[in-house]
Design a protein around this motif. Structure first.
Motif, PDB file in Angstrom:
ATOM      1  N   UNK A   1      -3.048   8.030   7.220  1.00  0.00           N
ATOM      2  CA  UNK A   1      -1.967   8.090   6.236  1.00  0.00           C
ATOM      3  C   UNK A   1      -0.591   7.958   6.863  1.00  0.00           C
ATOM      4  N   UNK A   2      -0.535   7.684   8.141  1.00  0.00           N
ATOM      5  CA  UNK A   2       0.746   7.615   8.834  1.00  0.00           C
ATOM      6  C   UNK A   2       1.417   6.267   8.611  1.00  0.00           C
ATOM      7  N   UNK A   3       2.681   6.288   8.242  1.00  0.00           N
ATOM      8  CA  UNK A   3       3.451   5.060   8.085  1.00  0.00           C
ATOM      9  C   UNK A   3       3.861   4.557   9.460  1.00  0.00           C
ATOM     10  N   UNK A   4       3.286   3.451   9.881  1.00  0.00           N
ATOM     11  CA  UNK A   4       3.627   2.856  11.171  1.00  0.00           C
ATOM     12  C   UNK A   4       3.549   1.337  11.054  1.00  0.00           C
ATOM     13  N   UNK A   5       3.839   0.671  12.150  1.00  0.00           N
ATOM     14  CA  UNK A   5       3.881  -0.791  12.124  1.00  0.00           C
ATOM     15  C   UNK A   5       2.509  -1.391  11.830  1.00  0.00           C
ATOM     16  N   UNK A   6       1.447  -0.744  12.290  1.00  0.00           N
ATOM     17  CA  UNK A   6       0.102  -1.266  12.036  1.00  0.00           C
ATOM     18  C   UNK A   6      -0.235  -1.206  10.551  1.00  0.00           C
ATOM     19  N   UNK A   7       0.074  -0.082   9.926  1.00  0.00           N
ATOM     20  CA  UNK A   7      -0.169   0.057   8.485  1.00  0.00           C
ATOM     21  C   UNK A   7       0.621  -0.989   7.706  1.00  0.00           C
ATOM     22  N   UNK A   8       1.894  -1.152   8.033  1.00  0.00           N
ATOM     23  CA  UNK A   8       2.726  -2.125   7.336  1.00  0.00           C
ATOM     24  C   UNK A   8       2.210  -3.549   7.560  1.00  0.00           C
ATOM     25  N   UNK A   9       1.751  -3.831   8.779  1.00  0.00           N
ATOM     26  CA  UNK A   9       1.258  -5.176   9.075  1.00  0.00           C
ATOM     27  C   UNK A   9       0.018  -5.496   8.251  1.00  0.00           C
ATOM     28  N   UNK A  10      -0.938  -4.580   8.213  1.00  0.00           N
ATOM     29  CA  UNK A  10      -2.160  -4.821   7.444  1.00  0.00           C
ATOM     30  C   UNK A  10      -1.856  -4.952   5.948  1.00  0.00           C
ATOM     31  N   UNK A  11      -0.978  -4.086   5.434  1.00  0.00           N
ATOM     32  CA  UNK A  11      -0.663  -4.136   4.010  1.00  0.00           C
ATOM     33  C   UNK A  11       0.074  -5.431   3.664  1.00  0.00           C
ATOM     34  N   UNK A  12       0.968  -5.866   4.541  1.00  0.00           N
ATOM     35  CA  UNK A  12       1.694  -7.114   4.307  1.00  0.00           C
ATOM     36  C   UNK A  12       0.757  -8.311   4.349  1.00  0.00           C
TER      37      UNK A  12
ATOM     38  N   UNK B   1       0.773  16.826   4.353  1.00  0.00           N
ATOM     39  CA  UNK B   1      -0.120  15.672   4.352  1.00  0.00           C
ATOM     40  C   UNK B   1       0.090  14.832   3.098  1.00  0.00           C
ATOM     41  N   UNK B   2       0.229  15.489   1.950  1.00  0.00           N
ATOM     42  CA  UNK B   2       0.457  14.765   0.703  1.00  0.00           C
ATOM     43  C   UNK B   2       1.777  14.004   0.749  1.00  0.00           C
ATOM     44  N   UNK B   3       2.805  14.630   1.298  1.00  0.00           N
ATOM     45  CA  UNK B   3       4.108  13.973   1.375  1.00  0.00           C
ATOM     46  C   UNK B   3       4.063  12.786   2.331  1.00  0.00           C
ATOM     47  N   UNK B   4       3.384  12.959   3.465  1.00  0.00           N
ATOM     48  CA  UNK B   4       3.254  11.867   4.431  1.00  0.00           C
ATOM     49  C   UNK B   4       2.551  10.668   3.796  1.00  0.00           C
ATOM     50  N   UNK B   5       1.509  10.944   3.021  1.00  0.00           N
ATOM     51  CA  UNK B   5       0.755   9.871   2.377  1.00  0.00           C
ATOM     52  C   UNK B   5       1.597   9.170   1.314  1.00  0.00           C
ATOM     53  N   UNK B   6       2.318   9.970   0.529  1.00  0.00           N
ATOM     54  CA  UNK B   6       3.167   9.389  -0.514  1.00  0.00           C
ATOM     55  C   UNK B   6       4.247   8.502   0.090  1.00  0.00           C
ATOM     56  N   UNK B   7       4.803   8.926   1.209  1.00  0.00           N
ATOM     57  CA  UNK B   7       5.836   8.126   1.874  1.00  0.00           C
ATOM     58  C   UNK B   7       5.252   6.798   2.370  1.00  0.00           C
ATOM     59  N   UNK B   8       4.042   6.859   2.934  1.00  0.00           N
ATOM     60  CA  UNK B   8       3.400   5.637   3.424  1.00  0.00           C
ATOM     61  C   UNK B   8       3.210   4.632   2.291  1.00  0.00           C
ATOM     62  N   UNK B   9       2.793   5.115   1.129  1.00  0.00           N
ATOM     63  CA  UNK B   9       2.580   4.223  -0.016  1.00  0.00           C
ATOM     64  C   UNK B   9       3.904   3.768  -0.622  1.00  0.00           C
ATOM     65  N   UNK B  10       4.855   4.707  -0.755  1.00  0.00           N
ATOM     66  CA  UNK B  10       6.126   4.400  -1.407  1.00  0.00           C
ATOM     67  C   UNK B  10       6.966   3.422  -0.600  1.00  0.00           C
ATOM     68  N   UNK B  11       6.813   3.425   0.709  1.00  0.00           N
ATOM     69  CA  UNK B  11       7.555   2.491   1.553  1.00  0.00           C
ATOM     70  C   UNK B  11       6.714   1.253   1.868  1.00  0.00           C
TER      71      UNK B  11
END
Length: 322
Positions: free
Chosen positions: A112-123, A168-178
């Motif tokens: 659930x961590x917002x990082x470059x890998x997460x953004x790359x896969x989602x993009x 944990x919930x806030x971290x996940x929400x931030x990952x999705x919201x950004x």
């Protein structure tokens, strides 16, 4: 079973051993005094039945071993031991039903961590979805579903709600919201470029027939999202990775985001809003189902879930306690 590897300060070692000895689900206990260098202490190892994992970890945490030493937890795939068999039989519940919370929280926290890998896969997933819409290709849409990493934060958000772990919930929400806006913005730029090249046209999008299900919101949109969320959470707590892949290709989160971008660039605002609605329905359905599954999962040891109480009430004690 689970394998516990602990570094214990010498003054706590006897208490740790007492916790393991008192729990019938713990076995294969070994001790090597003074071998740990950082942090300094004694090395204790044990195998614990999954059903007893939460209780053992809670008691060890209460001793403060996590602050002055450390605990490493990992699954044991194959155990050939009568002592291990007795430990599993003695622990209440069934191994496949046990939710080891520390294990689940650690797994979902990482995903659930917002990082470059997460953004790359989602993009990449959103770009694939845009290509799938432009070419009316279900295969490409399925590829976008598989590549999309959004289930990790959704599962973590559900775990955070059930455990009341709001960090944990806030971290996940931030990952999705950004994550989604960034991925959709990049997809927007790419879509505008493709339109300039003539690769995407209004007539082409209006005539799609194979992927129009993406923006068609109906009662089954929620049903599929709920079923997929339930299957996904079950796959996480039971380590069924094959089932998790099935979840990825059953919900239209990323495809809906990609379709919304393509439709908006072409001025098809009705389709864009319906795609956004499909995205919202799927996100909400997955989280809701995840919360329900975790709330109803059978517990072991000191935890008594609603399903446990129901089975005891109807007399099916053998399914809960052996």
């Amino acid at each position: 079973m689970l394998h516990l590897r602990m570094i214990s300060p010498p003054e706590l070692t006897d208490k740790v051993l007492a916790v393991l000895a008192a729990n019938p689900g713990a076995t294969h206990v070994t001790l090597a005094r003074g071998v740990a260098l950082e942090p300094a202490g004694d090395l204790i190892q044990a195998d614990v039945a999954r059903e007893a994992g939460n209780e053992v970890l809670a008691e060890l945490t209460d001793l403060g071993i996590c602050k002055t030493g450390g605990i490493t937890l990992g699954p044991v795939e194959t155990v050939l031991s009568e002592a291990a068999d007795r430990a599993v039989e003695a622990a209440p519940g069934d191994p496949s039903d046990a939710v080891v919370w520390e294990e689940l929280v650690a797994q979902t926290h990482e995903e659930s961590t917002l990082n470059s890998t997460f953004l790359a896969f989602l993009t990449i997933a959103c770009l694939l979805a845009a290509v799938g819409v432009a070419t009316d290709s279900p295969v490409t849409i399925v590829g976008a579903m598989v590549v999309g990493p959004e289930f990790g934060p959704l599962a973590a958000f559900a775990v955070g709600l059930v455990r009341r772990d709001f960090r944990l919930a806030r971290r996940s929400a931030i990952a999705l919201a950004i994550g989604f806006p960034v991925a959709m913005l990049v997809t927007l730029v790419a879509t505008l470029l493709w339109e300039q090249f003539g690769w995407i046209t209004l007539s082409g999008v209006e005539n799609i027939k194979n992927v129009d299900f993406i923006y068609q919101v109906g009662p089954f949109s929620l049903v599929v999202a709920l079923l997929a969320g339930a299957a996904g959470m079950l796959s996480l707590v039971t380590a069924k990775s094959a089932a998790l892949v099935g979840v990825f290709i059953s919900v239209t989160t990323v495809p809906a985001a990609g379709f919304a971008v393509v439709a908006a660039t072409l001025g098809e605002w009705n389709v864009a809003f319906m795609s956004a609605g499909q995205l919202a329905v799927n996100l909400a359905g997955i989280v809701t189902a995840g919360v329900i599954v975790l709330a109803l999962r059978p517990r072991a040891g000191r935890e008594a879930g609603p399903l446990d109480r129901f089975m005891r009430w109807i007399g099916m004690r053998s399914l809960v306690d052996r």
